[in-house]
Design a protein around this motif. Structure first.
Motif, PDB file in Angstrom:
ATOM      1  N   THR A 114     -38.767-118.694 -85.017  1.00  0.00           N
ATOM      2  CA  THR A 114     -39.296-119.552 -83.782  1.00  0.00           C
ATOM      3  C   THR A 114     -40.132-120.755 -84.870  1.00  0.00           C
ATOM      4  O   THR A 114     -41.056-120.618 -85.540  1.00  0.00           O
ATOM      5  N   VAL A 115     -39.573-122.021 -84.070  1.00  0.00           N
ATOM      6  CA  VAL A 115     -40.201-123.218 -84.930  1.00  0.00           C
ATOM      7  C   VAL A 115     -40.553-124.303 -83.964  1.00  0.00           C
ATOM      8  O   VAL A 115     -40.032-124.158 -82.891  1.00  0.00           O
ATOM      9  N   CYS A 116     -41.846-124.961 -84.297  1.00  0.00           N
ATOM     10  CA  CYS A 116     -42.503-125.648 -83.194  1.00  0.00           C
ATOM     11  C   CYS A 116     -42.446-127.084 -83.990  1.00  0.00           C
ATOM     12  O   CYS A 116     -43.005-127.306 -85.115  1.00  0.00           O
ATOM     13  N   ASP A 117     -42.212-128.291 -83.233  1.00  0.00           N
ATOM     14  CA  ASP A 117     -42.307-129.662 -83.847  1.00  0.00           C
ATOM     15  C   ASP A 117     -43.063-130.513 -82.901  1.00  0.00           C
ATOM     16  O   ASP A 117     -43.102-130.161 -81.628  1.00  0.00           O
ATOM     17  N   VAL A 118     -43.778-131.526 -83.347  1.00  0.00           N
ATOM     18  CA  VAL A 118     -44.586-132.395 -82.700  1.00  0.00           C
ATOM     19  C   VAL A 118     -43.799-133.565 -82.455  1.00  0.00           C
ATOM     20  O   VAL A 118     -43.161-134.113 -83.486  1.00  0.00           O
ATOM     21  N   GLN A 140     -46.892-133.788 -77.336  1.00  0.00           N
ATOM     22  CA  GLN A 140     -45.870-133.087 -77.046  1.00  0.00           C
ATOM     23  C   GLN A 140     -45.156-132.439 -77.984  1.00  0.00           C
ATOM     24  O   GLN A 140     -45.165-132.765 -78.933  1.00  0.00           O
ATOM     25  N   TYR A 141     -44.610-130.963 -77.629  1.00  0.00           N
ATOM     26  CA  TYR A 141     -44.035-130.101 -78.711  1.00  0.00           C
ATOM     27  C   TYR A 141     -42.545-129.723 -78.377  1.00  0.00           C
ATOM     28  O   TYR A 141     -42.304-129.930 -76.885  1.00  0.00           O
ATOM     29  N   THR A 142     -41.767-129.324 -79.098  1.00  0.00           N
ATOM     30  CA  THR A 142     -40.543-128.602 -78.952  1.00  0.00           C
ATOM     31  C   THR A 142     -40.456-127.425 -79.714  1.00  0.00           C
ATOM     32  O   THR A 142     -40.956-127.482 -80.867  1.00  0.00           O
ATOM     33  N   VAL A 143     -39.982-126.361 -78.972  1.00  0.00           N
ATOM     34  CA  VAL A 143     -40.108-125.161 -79.728  1.00  0.00           C
ATOM     35  C   VAL A 143     -38.424-124.371 -79.572  1.00  0.00           C
ATOM     36  O   VAL A 143     -37.855-124.699 -78.603  1.00  0.00           O
ATOM     37  N   LYS A 161     -52.593-121.739 -78.170  1.00  0.00           N
ATOM     38  CA  LYS A 161     -53.009-121.910 -79.432  1.00  0.00           C
ATOM     39  C   LYS A 161     -51.901-121.330 -80.383  1.00  0.00           C
ATOM     40  O   LYS A 161     -51.693-121.718 -81.374  1.00  0.00           O
ATOM     41  N   TYR A 162     -50.942-120.683 -80.165  1.00  0.00           N
ATOM     42  CA  TYR A 162     -49.783-120.016 -80.696  1.00  0.00           C
ATOM     43  C   TYR A 162     -48.973-121.030 -80.866  1.00  0.00           C
ATOM     44  O   TYR A 162     -48.372-121.337 -82.104  1.00  0.00           O
ATOM     45  N   ILE A 163     -48.932-122.033 -80.010  1.00  0.00           N
ATOM     46  CA  ILE A 163     -47.772-123.140 -80.089  1.00  0.00           C
ATOM     47  C   ILE A 163     -48.333-124.177 -81.296  1.00  0.00           C
ATOM     48  O   ILE A 163     -47.486-124.799 -81.852  1.00  0.00           O
ATOM     49  N   VAL A 164     -49.563-124.285 -80.989  1.00  0.00           N
ATOM     50  CA  VAL A 164     -50.197-125.292 -81.956  1.00  0.00           C
ATOM     51  C   VAL A 164     -50.234-124.635 -83.502  1.00  0.00           C
ATOM     52  O   VAL A 164     -49.903-125.534 -84.503  1.00  0.00           O
ATOM     53  N   TRP A 165     -50.496-123.272 -83.698  1.00  0.00           N
ATOM     54  CA  TRP A 165     -50.280-122.693 -84.825  1.00  0.00           C
ATOM     55  C   TRP A 165     -48.993-122.856 -85.519  1.00  0.00           C
ATOM     56  O   TRP A 165     -48.815-123.291 -86.716  1.00  0.00           O
ATOM     57  N   LEU A 166     -47.918-122.915 -84.728  1.00  0.00           N
ATOM     58  CA  LEU A 166     -46.694-122.887 -85.168  1.00  0.00           C
ATOM     59  C   LEU A 166     -46.372-124.258 -85.889  1.00  0.00           C
ATOM     60  O   LEU A 166     -45.579-124.416 -86.721  1.00  0.00           O
ATOM     61  N   THR A 167     -47.105-125.350 -85.738  1.00  0.00           N
ATOM     62  CA  THR A 167     -47.008-126.664 -86.549  1.00  0.00           C
ATOM     63  C   THR A 167     -47.951-126.728 -87.575  1.00  0.00           C
ATOM     64  O   THR A 167     -47.659-127.805 -88.329  1.00  0.00           O
ATOM     65  N   LEU A 186     -36.368-123.709 -76.810  1.00  0.00           N
ATOM     66  CA  LEU A 186     -36.684-122.615 -75.998  1.00  0.00           C
ATOM     67  C   LEU A 186     -37.876-123.418 -74.959  1.00  0.00           C
ATOM     68  O   LEU A 186     -37.818-123.042 -73.956  1.00  0.00           O
ATOM     69  N   ALA A 187     -38.603-124.412 -75.385  1.00  0.00           N
ATOM     70  CA  ALA A 187     -39.482-125.014 -74.479  1.00  0.00           C
ATOM     71  C   ALA A 187     -39.731-126.617 -75.015  1.00  0.00           C
ATOM     72  O   ALA A 187     -39.349-126.862 -76.117  1.00  0.00           O
ATOM     73  N   MET A 188     -40.212-127.427 -74.076  1.00  0.00           N
ATOM     74  CA  MET A 188     -40.549-128.692 -74.461  1.00  0.00           C
ATOM     75  C   MET A 188     -41.630-129.283 -73.386  1.00  0.00           C
ATOM     76  O   MET A 188     -41.676-128.791 -72.287  1.00  0.00           O
ATOM     77  N   GLY A 189     -42.651-129.634 -74.143  1.00  0.00           N
ATOM     78  CA  GLY A 189     -43.779-130.290 -73.373  1.00  0.00           C
ATOM     79  C   GLY A 189     -45.003-130.246 -74.278  1.00  0.00           C
ATOM     80  O   GLY A 189     -45.074-130.290 -75.128  1.00  0.00           O
ATOM     81  N   THR A 190     -46.345-130.080 -73.250  1.00  0.00           N
ATOM     82  CA  THR A 190     -47.651-129.917 -73.921  1.00  0.00           C
ATOM     83  C   THR A 190     -47.457-128.336 -74.574  1.00  0.00           C
ATOM     84  O   THR A 190     -46.769-127.558 -73.973  1.00  0.00           O
ATOM     85  N   SER A 191     -48.718-128.203 -75.409  1.00  0.00           N
ATOM     86  CA  SER A 191     -48.762-126.817 -75.715  1.00  0.00           C
ATOM     87  C   SER A 191     -49.036-126.099 -74.712  1.00  0.00           C
ATOM     88  O   SER A 191     -48.324-124.598 -74.643  1.00  0.00           O
ATOM     89  N   TYR A 192     -49.612-126.432 -73.794  1.00  0.00           N
ATOM     90  CA  TYR A 192     -49.868-125.514 -72.456  1.00  0.00           C
ATOM     91  C   TYR A 192     -48.582-125.183 -71.572  1.00  0.00           C
ATOM     92  O   TYR A 192     -48.278-124.195 -71.406  1.00  0.00           O
ATOM     93  N   GLN A 193     -47.793-126.266 -71.483  1.00  0.00           N
ATOM     94  CA  GLN A 193     -46.594-125.849 -70.705  1.00  0.00           C
ATOM     95  C   GLN A 193     -45.592-125.228 -71.612  1.00  0.00           C
ATOM     96  O   GLN A 193     -44.806-124.329 -71.091  1.00  0.00           O
TER      97      GLN A 193
END
Length: 60
Positions: free
Chosen positions: A54-58, A3-6, A30-36, A13-20
């Motif tokens: 824009t920052v993403c955390d797992v 699960q990711y938070t962006v 892939k961009y969501i995963v790259w942010l981590t 901005l968003a919360m859920g799986t990388s696809y969501q």
């Protein structure tokens, strides 16, 4: 499944799986995963205004 938070600054901005998250933001999963990745974290540290990036955390 991970699960990711962006965030952009303090705003969620968003919360859920990388696809969501990707669907909510209009980008690829892939961009969501790259942010981590360490590369993205290093680039963030070099920015003039990292609070506007824009920052993403797992979430475990």
């Amino acid at each position: 499944m991970k699960q990711y938070t962006v965030y952009k600054g303090e705003k969620l901005l968003a919360m859920g799986t990388s696809y969501q998250c990707a669907q909510q933001m209009g980008v690829t999963a892939k961009y969501i995963v790259w942010l981590t990745m360490p590369t993205a974290k290093r680039r963030l540290a070099k920015r003039k205004n990292p609070d506007k990036a824009t920052v993403c955390d797992v979430i475990d």
